[in-house]
Design a protein around this motif. Structure first.
Motif, PDB file in Angstrom:
ATOM      1  N   ASP A 197       3.338   5.626  -7.194  1.00 39.36           N
ATOM      2  CA  ASP A 197       2.572   4.694  -8.165  1.00 39.36           C
ATOM      3  C   ASP A 197       3.206   4.628  -9.567  1.00 39.36           C
ATOM      4  O   ASP A 197       2.563   4.370 -10.591  1.00 39.36           O
ATOM      5  CB  ASP A 197       1.109   5.234  -8.329  1.00 39.36           C
ATOM      6  N   LYS A 238      -2.299   4.413  -3.172  1.00 42.12           N
ATOM      7  CA  LYS A 238      -3.276   5.384  -2.246  1.00 42.12           C
ATOM      8  C   LYS A 238      -3.616   6.485  -3.084  1.00 42.12           C
ATOM      9  O   LYS A 238      -2.765   6.819  -3.774  1.00 42.12           O
ATOM     10  CB  LYS A 238      -2.529   5.773  -1.052  1.00 42.12           C
ATOM     11  N   ARG A 290       5.987  -0.006  -8.714  1.00 48.23           N
ATOM     12  CA  ARG A 290       5.370  -1.170  -8.888  1.00 48.23           C
ATOM     13  C   ARG A 290       6.166  -2.400  -9.064  1.00 48.23           C
ATOM     14  O   ARG A 290       6.155  -3.557  -8.583  1.00 48.23           O
ATOM     15  CB  ARG A 290       4.376  -1.132  -9.754  1.00 48.23           C
ATOM     16  N   ARG A 334      -9.176  -7.714  -3.381  1.00 45.88           N
ATOM     17  CA  ARG A 334      -7.884  -8.083  -3.499  1.00 45.88           C
ATOM     18  C   ARG A 334      -7.313  -8.898  -2.251  1.00 45.88           C
ATOM     19  O   ARG A 334      -6.662 -10.098  -2.635  1.00 45.88           O
ATOM     20  CB  ARG A 334      -7.002  -6.703  -3.489  1.00 45.88           C
ATOM     21  N   PHE A 390      -7.175   4.355  -1.889  1.00 48.73           N
ATOM     22  CA  PHE A 390      -8.049   3.179  -2.483  1.00 48.73           C
ATOM     23  C   PHE A 390      -9.232   3.176  -1.675  1.00 48.73           C
ATOM     24  O   PHE A 390      -9.417   3.566  -0.704  1.00 48.73           O
ATOM     25  CB  PHE A 390      -7.095   2.178  -2.126  1.00 48.73           C
ATOM     26  N   HIS A 391     -10.161   2.403  -2.355  1.00 48.92           N
ATOM     27  CA  HIS A 391     -11.385   2.298  -1.817  1.00 48.92           C
ATOM     28  C   HIS A 391     -11.367   0.907  -1.019  1.00 48.92           C
ATOM     29  O   HIS A 391     -10.833  -0.031  -1.337  1.00 48.92           O
ATOM     30  CB  HIS A 391     -12.330   2.207  -2.973  1.00 48.92           C
ATOM     31  N   LEU A 422       0.875  -1.387  -0.052  1.00 50.58           N
ATOM     32  CA  LEU A 422       0.114   0.024   0.059  1.00 50.58           C
ATOM     33  C   LEU A 422       0.904   1.233  -0.128  1.00 50.58           C
ATOM     34  O   LEU A 422       1.703   1.507   0.855  1.00 50.58           O
ATOM     35  CB  LEU A 422      -0.906  -0.131   1.221  1.00 50.58           C
ATOM     36  N   GLU A 425     -12.148  -2.362  -2.728  1.00 52.25           N
ATOM     37  CA  GLU A 425     -11.227  -2.795  -3.605  1.00 52.25           C
ATOM     38  C   GLU A 425     -10.093  -3.648  -2.959  1.00 52.25           C
ATOM     39  O   GLU A 425      -9.604  -4.703  -3.261  1.00 52.25           O
ATOM     40  CB  GLU A 425     -10.568  -1.830  -4.354  1.00 52.25           C
ATOM     41  N   LEU A 426      -9.681  -3.121  -1.791  1.00 48.79           N
ATOM     42  CA  LEU A 426      -8.873  -3.786  -0.655  1.00 48.79           C
ATOM     43  C   LEU A 426      -9.325  -5.090  -0.352  1.00 48.79           C
ATOM     44  O   LEU A 426      -8.654  -6.048  -0.402  1.00 48.79           O
ATOM     45  CB  LEU A 426      -8.572  -2.744   0.417  1.00 48.79           C
ATOM     46  N   LEU A 465      -1.454  -1.925  -4.390  1.00 41.96           N
ATOM     47  CA  LEU A 465      -2.739  -1.145  -4.561  1.00 41.96           C
ATOM     48  C   LEU A 465      -2.227   0.414  -4.258  1.00 41.96           C
ATOM     49  O   LEU A 465      -1.600   0.781  -2.935  1.00 41.96           O
ATOM     50  CB  LEU A 465      -3.603  -1.758  -3.254  1.00 41.96           C
TER      51      LEU A 465
END
Length: 228
Positions: A82, A101, A87, A111, A103-104, A78, A107-108, A99
């Motif tokens: 990005d 930041k 990544r 995943r 983030f919803h 997290l 979605e977390l 993922l």
């Protein structure tokens, strides 16, 4: 399931922890690299949510250390960083997912569910299957699969946590310290005798299911669940 959340921003850590606890995850929070390394090394966790930028080092170093030591716990990074290079660096270091930041929560959670399903055998209702047993991790009921002549047996929460840890190991030996950490938390001390008592009770209940499954004691190493 027990989750280690590594996040140095107090408000975000509190918010994410509350969301996870609302989904019935057990959550421990670390805010530094040192804390994260200490807790991750206990083997107490089913999932690690790991911030990259920590006040005393990089989460990437925590991840590398975990993988170098043979730790296979799923890790989601997290981070607000990005860029593609970031990544790639995280995934190359051993992360299972990434993922950015902000983030919803939905979605977390999705995943996390996907990763927790990946290496394990799960039936449609989310129960865990291994060694001829099926464990409903919500009701703590264990039974034979397919249904046999044995009983559906209700476990205590601690017995269920112990059996879940053994089932998720896929027939591998699980160290006593790791099992104690899974049941009583990573800060538990003096859990050796309690673990033996709990293991005895669990073995008796497994026998009631009618499944020829065995929890073997591996001297000097730990315990292993397998089907006879």
């Amino acid at each position: 399931m027990r989750v280690l959340l590594v996040e140095d921003a107090p408000r975000l850590a509190q918010a994410v922890a509350e969301i996870l606890r609302g989904e019935r995850y057990l959550v421990d929070v670390a805010s530094t690299r040192t804390q994260a390394e200490t807790l991750a090394a206990t083997g107490a966790y089913d999932m690690i949510l790991l911030d990259i930028m920590l006040p005393d080092g990089s989460g990437i170093d925590v991840l590398r250390g975990l993988r170098t030591a043979g730790g296979a716990t799923p890790v989601i990074l997290l981070t607000a960083r990005d860029a593609v290079a970031d990544r790639v660096a995280g995934l190359d270091a051993g992360a299972d997912d990434y993922l950015p930041k902000p983030f919803h929560a939905s979605e977390l959670l999705a995943r996390m569910r996907a990763l927790l399903r990946r290496p394990r055998e799960i039936v449609e209702d989310g129960s865990l299957v291994a060694a001829g047993l099926v464990l409903d991790t919500r009701s703590f009921i264990v039974r034979a699969i397919p249904d046999g002549e044995g009983d559906d047996v209700e476990l205590t929460p601690k017995e269920a946590a112990l059996l879940e840890a053994l089932m998720r190991a896929g027939g591998r030996v699980v160290a006593k310290d790791a099992l104690a950490a899974r049941v009583w938390g990573p800060y538990a001390t003096g859990a050796g005798n309690r673990l033996e008592v709990l293991m005895h009770a669990l073995r008796e209940k497994i026998a009631r299911t009618g499944v020829p499954a065995s929890i073997d004691t591996v001297r000097g190493a730990g315990y292993r669940l397998h089907e006879k």
